[in-house]
Structure formats: structure tokens, C-alpha cells
Design an enzyme around this catalytic site. Structure first.
Site, PDB file in Angstrom:
ATOM      1  N   CYS A  63       0.855  -1.181   0.000  1.00  0.00           N
ATOM      2  CA  CYS A  63       0.000   0.000   0.000  1.00  0.00           C
ATOM      3  C   CYS A  63       0.893   1.233   0.000  1.00  0.00           C
ATOM      4  CB  CYS A  63      -0.901  -0.002   1.234  1.00  0.00           C
ATOM      5  SG  CYS A  63      -1.957   1.458   1.353  1.00  0.00           S
TER       6      CYS A  63
ATOM      7  N   HIS B 113      -8.980  -3.442  -2.415  1.00  0.00           N
ATOM      8  CA  HIS B 113      -8.030  -2.661  -1.621  1.00  0.00           C
ATOM      9  C   HIS B 113      -8.424  -1.188  -1.623  1.00  0.00           C
ATOM     10  CE1 HIS B 113      -3.721  -1.773  -0.324  1.00  0.00           C
ATOM     11  NE2 HIS B 113      -4.133  -0.593  -0.740  1.00  0.00           N
ATOM     12  N   GLU B 114      -8.690  -0.642  -2.823  1.00  0.00           N
ATOM     13  CA  GLU B 114      -9.025   0.786  -2.921  1.00  0.00           C
ATOM     14  C   GLU B 114     -10.390   1.074  -2.311  1.00  0.00           C
ATOM     15  OE1 GLU B 114      -6.622   2.672  -3.545  1.00  0.00           O
ATOM     16  OE2 GLU B 114      -5.341   1.110  -4.383  1.00  0.00           O
TER      17      GLU B 114
ATOM     18  N   HIS C 167     -10.102   1.582   1.381  1.00  0.00           N
ATOM     19  CA  HIS C 167      -9.625   2.915   1.777  1.00  0.00           C
ATOM     20  C   HIS C 167     -10.788   3.874   1.999  1.00  0.00           C
ATOM     21  CE1 HIS C 167      -5.281   2.828   1.754  1.00  0.00           C
ATOM     22  NE2 HIS C 167      -5.230   2.292   0.546  1.00  0.00           N
TER      23      HIS C 167
END
Length: 197
Positions: A103, A145-146, A149
């Protein structure tokens, strides 16, 4: 590689408040400000040599991410998505795969993280047109993953306490080297980048 007209922004680092709270919905579709933000995010991602970047990783708490990511067949996927929502898979319909993940906001650390092997994200482009993005393999990992966030999570939140400590130790050991590499890369692309203060 063309990196467009954006400016390099400072990448936030785990521990900063903007990374640990849910982001706000984007409402200013079609605006110059939104286009500029997306341009800046792409340039910042390329300088940091990432496959994806969420807006809160440059300190902007909006529900938006950009990506330039291959799938497992080597097909390159490039784009952005605004106000994304991950489809929740039916139990047992997708395989959980553990692979190494890094990351840009956890500079220098790489850990194994479990993710489903296929995913669908629904949202909008910068002009407010609906988007549906399907990903498999590494690209599915990137989309998950994004999306994490934007709800205030990093991959560290998916790790055991011990693995999280290991990742933070890796980051402490390598972060200065990573920051230095980003400055060099920015210079190669004719940009400047502010060092995290």
C-alpha cells in the site's frame, strides 16, 4: 508513459486521521475541480509506482479512486470510479485467495492478505455516468483494496495483531528509502514531490 497534466501530491501515511474515517460522497460531477483531482491522483500514483490510489491517500476525504492495474492474464485496466460500492458476494460463490499486498500509505511493507478472487464495483465516472467494473485475480484485489480505503480501512485492518506489527516494522525500516525513490521518480517525470513532514 504519459502522466497527463496533474500535480504530484503528498501521499498520506497510515496513522493519519484521513485514512481511518469513511470518505464523503462526491457531489460535484462534471466540475473542473473533480477533473483536476483525478489528474493529480493519476500522476501521484505513477510517481509512487502504485496500481491504485484512493483520494484519502492524498488527503482528500472523497469517495473516489483511480487505478492502472493488470489482471492475472496481463490485461491492463486503467480508469477511475466515483462513489464506488463493492457487490457483496453470495456465500461460497467466490474463492478466498491469500497473496502479497502493499500500500502506498504503508510505504515499504508487503504482507499476505486474504481477498476474494473476483469482484464487481458499481459507481460513476467523473461526469456522473454509471459504471460497472468487474475484476478477477490481481485486478479484483486492487478494486477491493481501494474500496477499503474509502471506508477508512487499510489492508493492515485485515491482518492479525502479529502480522500488523510486522508490517509496521517493515514500514519503519524502509519508508525513507521509499520516499527517496518517489522524489527521484518525480524528477524523472519532470515533477516535484513534497516529502512527508
Amino acid at each position: 508513459m504519459s502522466v497527463g497534466h496533474g500535480s504530484v501530491r503528498r501521499v498520506t501515511v497510515v496513522g493519519e486521521d484521513v485514512l481511518s474515517r469513511p470518505c464523503r460522497e462526491v457531489t460535484n460531477f462534471g466540475s473542473p475541480e473533480l477533473s483536476t483531482l483525478i489528474d493529480d491522483m493519476f500522476v501521484t500514483m505513477y510517481v509512487a509506482e502504485g496500481a491504485g490510489l484512493a483520494a484519502n491517500q492524498i488527503g482528500v476525504d472523497l469517495r473516489l479512486f483511480v487505478y492502472d492495474c493488470p489482471d492475472d492474464d496481463g490485461v491492463r485496466h486503467v480508469g477511475h470510479i466515483v462513489n464506488p460500492v463493492l457487490d457483496q458476494p453470495e456465500p461460497g460463490s467466490r474463492r478466498l485467495v491469500e497473496e502479497f499486498e502493499g500500500c502506498l500509505s504503508v510505504p515499504g511493507a508487503v504482507m499476505q492478505v486474504p481477498r476474494v478472487d473476483r469482484t464487481v464495483v458499481r459507481g460513476f465516472d467523473k461526469d456522473g455516468h454509471p459504471l460497472v467494473i468487474e475484476g478477477a485475480g490481481y485486478f479484483a484485489r486492487c478494486l477491493q483494496h481501494e474500496s477499503d480505503h474509502l471506508i477508512g480501512h487499510t489492508y493492515l485492518d485485515r491482518l492479525s495483531k502479529r502480522d500488523r506489527k510486522d508490517a509496521l516494522r517493515q514500514m519503519a525500516d524502509r519508508r525513507e528509502e521509499v520516499f527517496a525513490q518517489r522524489v527521484v521518480r518525480a524528477a524523472e517525470l519532470g515533477r516535484s514531490v513534497r516529502r512527508p513532514g
